[in-house]
Scaffold this motif. Sequence first.
Motif, PDB file in Angstrom:
ATOM      1  N   MET A   1      40.449  31.870  83.188  1.00 56.50           N
ATOM      2  CA  MET A   1      39.946  33.146  82.745  1.00 56.50           C
ATOM      3  C   MET A   1      38.585  32.999  82.085  1.00 56.50           C
ATOM      4  SD  MET A   1      41.569  36.234  82.559  1.00 56.50           S
ATOM      5  CE  MET A   1      41.365  37.756  81.770  1.00 56.50           C
ATOM      6  N   GLU A   4      35.825  33.015  84.614  1.00 54.36           N
ATOM      7  CA  GLU A   4      35.592  34.350  85.151  1.00 54.36           C
ATOM      8  C   GLU A   4      34.748  35.189  84.183  1.00 54.36           C
ATOM      9  OE1 GLU A   4      38.304  38.160  86.188  1.00 54.36           O
ATOM     10  OE2 GLU A   4      39.027  36.232  86.993  1.00 54.36           O
ATOM     11  N   GLU A   5      35.025  35.057  82.900  1.00 50.94           N
ATOM     12  CA  GLU A   5      34.246  35.777  81.889  1.00 50.94           C
ATOM     13  C   GLU A   5      32.791  35.308  81.874  1.00 50.94           C
ATOM     14  OE1 GLU A   5      36.201  35.410  78.139  1.00 50.94           O
ATOM     15  OE2 GLU A   5      37.960  36.525  78.817  1.00 50.94           O
ATOM     16  N   GLN A   8      31.046  36.848  84.835  1.00 52.18           N
ATOM     17  CA  GLN A   8      30.763  38.255  84.574  1.00 52.18           C
ATOM     18  C   GLN A   8      29.566  38.404  83.631  1.00 52.18           C
ATOM     19  OE1 GLN A   8      34.420  39.952  83.139  1.00 52.18           O
ATOM     20  NE2 GLN A   8      35.266  40.245  85.196  1.00 52.18           N
TER      21      GLN A   8
END
Length: 79
Positions: A1, A4-5, A8
Amino acid sequence: MAAEEVLQTVDHYKTEIERLTKELTETTHEKIQAAEYGLVVLEEKLTLKQQYDELEAEYDSLKQELEQLKEGPLLVRED
């Protein structure tokens, strides 16, 4: 995760950089146009000032000539 952050966040910054770059380009273009317009206005002002000075000099000359004619002797024509 966390990866992914990070992606982004990177995408967000890329988008923000693109937006700011585009905005800077547009603003720079607008400033250049405004400067060019300002130069045109200054050139026009200079031209008008020169025309005004010429007309004022001509006016003064004609005014002086008129005063001389008024003060000079009148010629009477006898037929």
